[in-house]
Design a protein around this motif. Structure first.
Motif, PDB file in Angstrom:
ATOM      1  N   GLN A 227       0.831  -1.201   0.000  1.00  0.00           N
ATOM      2  CA  GLN A 227       0.000   0.000   0.000  1.00  0.00           C
ATOM      3  C   GLN A 227       0.873   1.262   0.000  1.00  0.00           C
ATOM      4  O   GLN A 227       0.588   2.227  -0.702  1.00  0.00           O
ATOM      5  CB  GLN A 227      -0.905  -0.019   1.238  1.00  0.00           C
ATOM      6  CG  GLN A 227      -2.192   0.747   1.039  1.00  0.00           C
ATOM      7  CD  GLN A 227      -3.149   0.582   2.213  1.00  0.00           C
ATOM      8  OE1 GLN A 227      -2.966  -0.292   3.069  1.00  0.00           O
ATOM      9  NE2 GLN A 227      -4.171   1.406   2.250  1.00  0.00           N
TER      10      GLN A 227
ATOM     11  N   ALA B  21       3.855   1.503  -1.235  1.00  0.00           N
ATOM     12  CA  ALA B  21       4.434   1.629  -2.587  1.00  0.00           C
ATOM     13  C   ALA B  21       3.408   2.216  -3.551  1.00  0.00           C
ATOM     14  O   ALA B  21       3.730   3.089  -4.365  1.00  0.00           O
ATOM     15  CB  ALA B  21       4.906   0.266  -3.082  1.00  0.00           C
ATOM     16  N   ARG B  22       2.167   1.773  -3.432  1.00  0.00           N
ATOM     17  CA  ARG B  22       1.116   2.251  -4.339  1.00  0.00           C
ATOM     18  C   ARG B  22       0.845   3.744  -4.108  1.00  0.00           C
ATOM     19  O   ARG B  22       0.755   4.518  -5.062  1.00  0.00           O
ATOM     20  CB  ARG B  22      -0.147   1.422  -4.126  1.00  0.00           C
ATOM     21  CG  ARG B  22      -1.165   1.563  -5.240  1.00  0.00           C
ATOM     22  CD  ARG B  22      -2.265   0.529  -5.180  1.00  0.00           C
ATOM     23  NE  ARG B  22      -2.918   0.467  -3.901  1.00  0.00           N
ATOM     24  CZ  ARG B  22      -2.891  -0.573  -3.065  1.00  0.00           C
ATOM     25  NH1 ARG B  22      -2.204  -1.655  -3.393  1.00  0.00           N
ATOM     26  NH2 ARG B  22      -3.523  -0.555  -1.922  1.00  0.00           N
ATOM     27  N   ILE B  23       0.761   4.137  -2.855  1.00  0.00           N
ATOM     28  CA  ILE B  23       0.495   5.557  -2.550  1.00  0.00           C
ATOM     29  C   ILE B  23       1.682   6.411  -3.008  1.00  0.00           C
ATOM     30  O   ILE B  23       1.506   7.491  -3.565  1.00  0.00           O
ATOM     31  CB  ILE B  23       0.220   5.749  -1.042  1.00  0.00           C
ATOM     32  CG1 ILE B  23      -1.056   4.999  -0.642  1.00  0.00           C
ATOM     33  CG2 ILE B  23       0.094   7.223  -0.683  1.00  0.00           C
ATOM     34  CD1 ILE B  23      -1.256   4.851   0.858  1.00  0.00           C
ATOM     35  N   SER B  24       2.886   5.906  -2.774  1.00  0.00           N
ATOM     36  CA  SER B  24       4.091   6.648  -3.184  1.00  0.00           C
ATOM     37  C   SER B  24       4.065   6.898  -4.681  1.00  0.00           C
ATOM     38  O   SER B  24       4.381   7.988  -5.152  1.00  0.00           O
ATOM     39  CB  SER B  24       5.356   5.857  -2.866  1.00  0.00           C
ATOM     40  OG  SER B  24       5.415   5.546  -1.514  1.00  0.00           O
ATOM     41  N   ARG B  25       3.701   5.871  -5.429  1.00  0.00           N
ATOM     42  CA  ARG B  25       3.711   6.004  -6.887  1.00  0.00           C
ATOM     43  C   ARG B  25       2.651   7.009  -7.348  1.00  0.00           C
ATOM     44  O   ARG B  25       2.829   7.687  -8.347  1.00  0.00           O
ATOM     45  CB  ARG B  25       3.468   4.634  -7.543  1.00  0.00           C
ATOM     46  CG  ARG B  25       4.050   4.549  -8.935  1.00  0.00           C
ATOM     47  CD  ARG B  25       4.187   3.129  -9.387  1.00  0.00           C
ATOM     48  NE  ARG B  25       5.009   2.366  -8.473  1.00  0.00           N
ATOM     49  CZ  ARG B  25       4.811   1.090  -8.181  1.00  0.00           C
ATOM     50  NH1 ARG B  25       3.818   0.432  -8.728  1.00  0.00           N
ATOM     51  NH2 ARG B  25       5.618   0.466  -7.344  1.00  0.00           N
TER      52      ARG B  25
END
Lengths: 77, 232
Positions: free
Chosen positions: A46, A48-52
């Motif tokens: 999660q 990693a997804r938010i960072s992207r």
């Protein structure tokens, strides 16, 4: 049977050779049974997804602008 | 001198390896479908200053080069100029490019040198080694038999809030420089691990360890920020 500590290390470290089939099965099985490890993995995905999602995309005409500059320079030389 | 890393794979995705791992799979990369350097036709056209050939290369590679520059910490306002300079150098050194290396590899090598020059010209240091080398962040969380002593706290409230992005950015700034760099390249710019290793000139093993530390340290920072809840 791998320990939780080993599982955390395996799922967060990117092995240059990749994991063996047995290791992958072992990780998958562990994560189905262990709420703590599966929570950690879920959180990391999660994050990693938010960072992207915060990534700033370049402008849509970036390629054309660079190409224009290169071709213009070519014509001048 | 342009480096020539021997990489022939491309990353697929970070999100779901199917078994819950964060690690990515790599698949052989049938790269450059539009500009087939192997045929030599593109290279020949480029040497003849064919604008269509140049357009093909620019359109195929600009976005990736730009993302690497941003991931390596180049400000957005300078990244475009840097990418432009990469293509300029590429055109000027075409005669040295024999076509044996992949075009992408060649361009990335030029970019790497440009970033080095950029930092040098501005008196900026290269990204230094981390000061927590050897430190196992997770070790205190486990007992001697590898079982959880201090399990991961619930971050549901934070990760599902509108402030999640800001909180992550704030924690990212607190990571040691090289971990921050590698996290940006890997998780935000979505680059292949092997390409990251080449860019940073570190071994694949070291690269894997740095990614491991960056992910866990960032998560730990969010946990310590106190946004824990009990919903997940």
């Amino acid at each position: 049977m791998k320990t939780c500590q080993e599982i955390v290390s395996l799922v967060t470290t990117e092995s240059p050779t990749g994991e063996t089939m047995w290791t992958r099965v072992s990780i998958g099985l562990h994560l189905r049974l262990c709420t703590h490890c599966s929570r950690l993995v879920r959180q990391l995905k999660q994050i990693a997804r938010i960072s992207r999602a915060t990534r700033e995309e370049p402008s849509p005409d970036l390629e054309e602008r660079i190409l224009y500059r290169l071709l213009k320079k070519d014509r001048l030389e | 001198m342009v480096r020539n890393p021997a990489d022939n794979t491309r990353r697929t995705t970070t999100e779901d390896a199917g078994d819950g791992t964060i690690s990515t799979s790599h698949v052989p990369q049938p790269y450059l479908s539009a500009c087939d350097e192997r045929s030599g036709a593109l290279l020949r056209d480029l040497r003849e200053r064919n604008p269509e050939a140049l357009a093909t290369v620019v359109r195929d590679h600009t976005r990736d080069l730009y993302r690497v520059a941003i991931g390596m910490g180049i400000p957005a306002q300078d990244a475009e100029d840097l990418v432009h300079d990469v293509f300029l150098t590429f055109l000027q050194t075409l005669d040295h490019f024999a076509g044996r290396a992949r075009l992408r590899t060649w361009l990335w090598g030029i970019l790497r040198n440009k970033i080095h020059e950029y930092r040098h010209a501005r008196g900026r240091q290269e990204v230094e080694l981390d000061n927590d080398a050897g430190l196992d962040l997770m070790a205190p969380r486990f007992d001697a038999r590898g079982r959880w002593l201090r399990p991961p706290a619930d971050l549901h409230r934070l990760l599902n809030s509108a402030l999640a992005g800001t909180a992550i950015q704030s924690c990212l700034q607190r990571l040691p420089p090289r971990q921050r760099l590698i996290f940006r390249l890997r998780e935000i710019e979505d680059l292949d691990t092997r390409e990251i290793c080449t860019l940073l000139d570190i071994s694949a093993t070291h690269c894997g360890v740095l990614i491991h530390r960056a992910r866990l340290r960032l998560r730990d920072c969010l946990e310590r920020a106190g946004w824990t809840g009990n919903q997940s």
